[in-house]
Scaffold this motif. Structure first.
Motif, short mmCIF file in Angstrom:
data_model
loop_
_atom_site.label_atom_id
_atom_site.label_comp_id
_atom_site.label_asym_id
_atom_site.label_seq_id
_atom_site.Cartn_x
_atom_site.Cartn_y
_atom_site.Cartn_z
N ASP A 162 -1.68 2.04 -14.70
CA ASP A 162 -0.70 2.63 -13.78
C ASP A 162 -0.50 1.73 -12.57
O ASP A 162 0.64 1.50 -12.11
CB ASP A 162 -1.15 4.01 -13.29
CG ASP A 162 -1.11 5.07 -14.37
OD1 ASP A 162 -0.30 4.94 -15.31
OD2 ASP A 162 -1.91 6.02 -14.30
N MET A 163 -1.60 1.22 -12.04
CA MET A 163 -1.52 0.41 -10.82
C MET A 163 -0.97 -0.98 -11.08
O MET A 163 -0.17 -1.49 -10.30
CB MET A 163 -2.90 0.35 -10.15
CG MET A 163 -3.28 1.65 -9.45
SD MET A 163 -4.81 1.54 -8.49
CE MET A 163 -6.00 1.99 -9.74
N THR A 164 -1.38 -1.59 -12.18
CA THR A 164 -0.90 -2.95 -12.46
C THR A 164 0.57 -2.97 -12.88
O THR A 164 1.19 -4.03 -12.92
CB THR A 164 -1.76 -3.63 -13.55
OG1 THR A 164 -1.80 -2.79 -14.72
CG2 THR A 164 -3.17 -3.88 -13.05
N ALA A 165 1.11 -1.79 -13.18
CA ALA A 165 2.55 -1.70 -13.48
C ALA A 165 3.40 -1.80 -12.23
O ALA A 165 4.61 -2.01 -12.30
CB ALA A 165 2.84 -0.38 -14.22
N ILE A 166 2.75 -1.67 -11.05
CA ILE A 166 3.46 -1.77 -9.78
C ILE A 166 3.57 -3.25 -9.39
O ILE A 166 2.56 -3.96 -9.36
CB ILE A 166 2.71 -0.99 -8.67
CG1 ILE A 166 2.60 0.48 -9.06
CG2 ILE A 166 3.41 -1.14 -7.32
CD1 ILE A 166 1.67 1.27 -8.16
N LYS A 167 4.77 -3.71 -9.11
CA LYS A 167 4.98 -5.11 -8.76
C LYS A 167 4.16 -5.48 -7.52
O LYS A 167 4.22 -4.80 -6.50
CB LYS A 167 6.46 -5.36 -8.49
CG LYS A 167 6.79 -6.83 -8.25
CD LYS A 167 8.28 -7.05 -8.04
CE LYS A 167 8.58 -8.52 -7.79
NZ LYS A 167 10.02 -8.78 -7.58
N GLY A 168 3.38 -6.53 -7.64
CA GLY A 168 2.56 -6.99 -6.53
C GLY A 168 1.11 -6.57 -6.64
O GLY A 168 0.27 -7.05 -5.88
N ALA A 210 0.83 -1.20 0.00
CA ALA A 210 0.00 0.00 0.00
C ALA A 210 0.87 1.26 0.00
O ALA A 210 0.56 2.24 -0.68
CB ALA A 210 -0.93 -0.01 1.21
N LEU A 211 1.96 1.23 0.78
CA LEU A 211 2.89 2.37 0.79
C LEU A 211 3.49 2.60 -0.59
O LEU A 211 3.63 3.75 -1.04
CB LEU A 211 4.00 2.13 1.81
CG LEU A 211 3.66 2.37 3.28
CD1 LEU A 211 4.78 1.85 4.17
CD2 LEU A 211 3.42 3.85 3.54
N CYS A 212 3.82 1.53 -1.27
CA CYS A 212 4.37 1.62 -2.62
C CYS A 212 3.36 2.25 -3.57
O CYS A 212 3.70 3.11 -4.40
CB CYS A 212 4.76 0.23 -3.11
SG CYS A 212 5.57 0.21 -4.72
N LEU A 213 2.11 1.86 -3.44
CA LEU A 213 1.04 2.43 -4.27
C LEU A 213 0.91 3.93 -4.02
O LEU A 213 0.81 4.72 -4.96
CB LEU A 213 -0.28 1.73 -3.98
CG LEU A 213 -1.52 2.30 -4.68
CD1 LEU A 213 -1.39 2.16 -6.20
CD2 LEU A 213 -2.78 1.62 -4.20
N LEU A 214 0.92 4.32 -2.75
CA LEU A 214 0.78 5.74 -2.41
C LEU A 214 1.95 6.56 -2.95
O LEU A 214 1.78 7.70 -3.39
CB LEU A 214 0.67 5.91 -0.89
CG LEU A 214 -0.63 5.38 -0.27
CD1 LEU A 214 -0.53 5.38 1.25
CD2 LEU A 214 -1.82 6.23 -0.72
N GLY A 222 -4.24 11.21 -4.19
CA GLY A 222 -3.47 10.95 -5.40
C GLY A 222 -3.91 9.71 -6.15
O GLY A 222 -3.59 9.55 -7.33
N LEU A 223 -4.66 8.83 -5.49
CA LEU A 223 -5.12 7.60 -6.14
C LEU A 223 -6.05 7.90 -7.31
O LEU A 223 -6.14 7.12 -8.26
CB LEU A 223 -5.84 6.70 -5.13
CG LEU A 223 -4.99 6.18 -3.96
CD1 LEU A 223 -5.85 5.33 -3.03
CD2 LEU A 223 -3.80 5.36 -4.47
N HIS A 224 -6.74 9.04 -7.24
CA HIS A 224 -7.66 9.41 -8.32
C HIS A 224 -6.94 9.60 -9.65
O HIS A 224 -7.56 9.50 -10.71
CB HIS A 224 -8.41 10.70 -7.96
CG HIS A 224 -9.44 10.52 -6.90
ND1 HIS A 224 -10.69 9.97 -7.14
CD2 HIS A 224 -9.42 10.81 -5.57
CE1 HIS A 224 -11.39 9.94 -6.03
NE2 HIS A 224 -10.65 10.44 -5.06
#
Length: 228
Positions: free
Chosen positions: A71-77, A49-53, A63-65
């Motif tokens: 963008d999100m699926t590019a983050i590992k995990g 969650a910290l990585c996402l933020l 900022g999630l908006h």
């Protein structure tokens, strides 16, 4: 192998902290960890969650908006399921804010109209032009999206706006659009569109009582500025 929040030490489990301290005492990352339910190999749900933020610009939950599914699926995990959970969460937050604002919306209060449209419009990366329709009792009948893109006299066609107004038997209308930059100072085109719409409304007996520009947690009202 997934690492769930239950695999964390008890004192650090977001679920346990939420039950004992209440959701209001959890960090943004801990709240997201509860939504995620599990992390991924080598990273627990809170760290994920910290990585996402951080990828959301470090501006917290707001900022999630700005993040898309890709963008999100590019983050590992973060796979599609977790990304869709966050997109749904953002949409729920927007709808809750709009629902609360609808109880206070008033034709004679530009602030209440701006509050109603603030969450749906402030996060768009393109200009969205809406018309809000009111009846003779100053009650909101409905609102309609007229166009997406830069606002000018040709794009924001009076024909579309007033056909919709006549169809809904509106007596008053308010024009609303957003500035993706977050600033709300009206442009030359904004002023021209407002003047043109007001003139058309006079001919049809439908008053254009305001034009509100939505920015980043602020607004500009042509009515308050005495420009309409």
């Amino acid at each position: 192998m997934s690492i769930t929040t239950k695999d964390l030490p008890e004192a650090g489990q977001p679920y346990m902290r939420c039950m004992t301290l209440g959701a209001g005492n959890l960090s943004d990352a801990e709240l997201l960890a509860i939504i995620f339910r599990s992390g991924s190999t080598g990273i627990n749900a809170t760290d994920l969650a910290l990585c996402l933020l951080q990828n959301a610009g470090g501006s917290g939950l707001i900022g999630l908006h700005s993040l898309s599914l890709s963008d999100m699926t590019a983050i590992k995990g973060i796979g599609k399921v977790k990304a869709l959970q966050i997109l749904a969460l953002c949409e729920i937050a927007k709808r809750m804010a709009t629902s609360r604002a609808s109880e206070r919306i008033c034709l004679n209060s530009p602030a209440s109209v701006a509050d109603y449209f603030m969450e749906p419009l402030r996060h768009f990366k393109q200009e969205h032009f809406y018309v809000a329709l009111f009846n003779s009792n100053n009650e909101l009948i409905s609102y309609r999206l007229i166009t997406i893109g830069t606002i000018n006299a040709s794009v924001a066609a009076p024909r579309e706006i007033f056909l919709e107004s006549l169809r809904c038997h509106a007596v008053y209308i308010i024009l609303i659009h957003n500035h993706p930059s977050g600033e709300v100072t009206p442009s030359r085109e904004d002023k021209l569109v407002t003047k043109r719409m007001a003139s058309c409304g006079q001919l049809l007996g439908i008053s254009v009582v305001d034009h509100i520009i939505i920015g980043d947690n602020k607004y500009f009202s042509f009515k308050e500025a005495e420009l309409i």
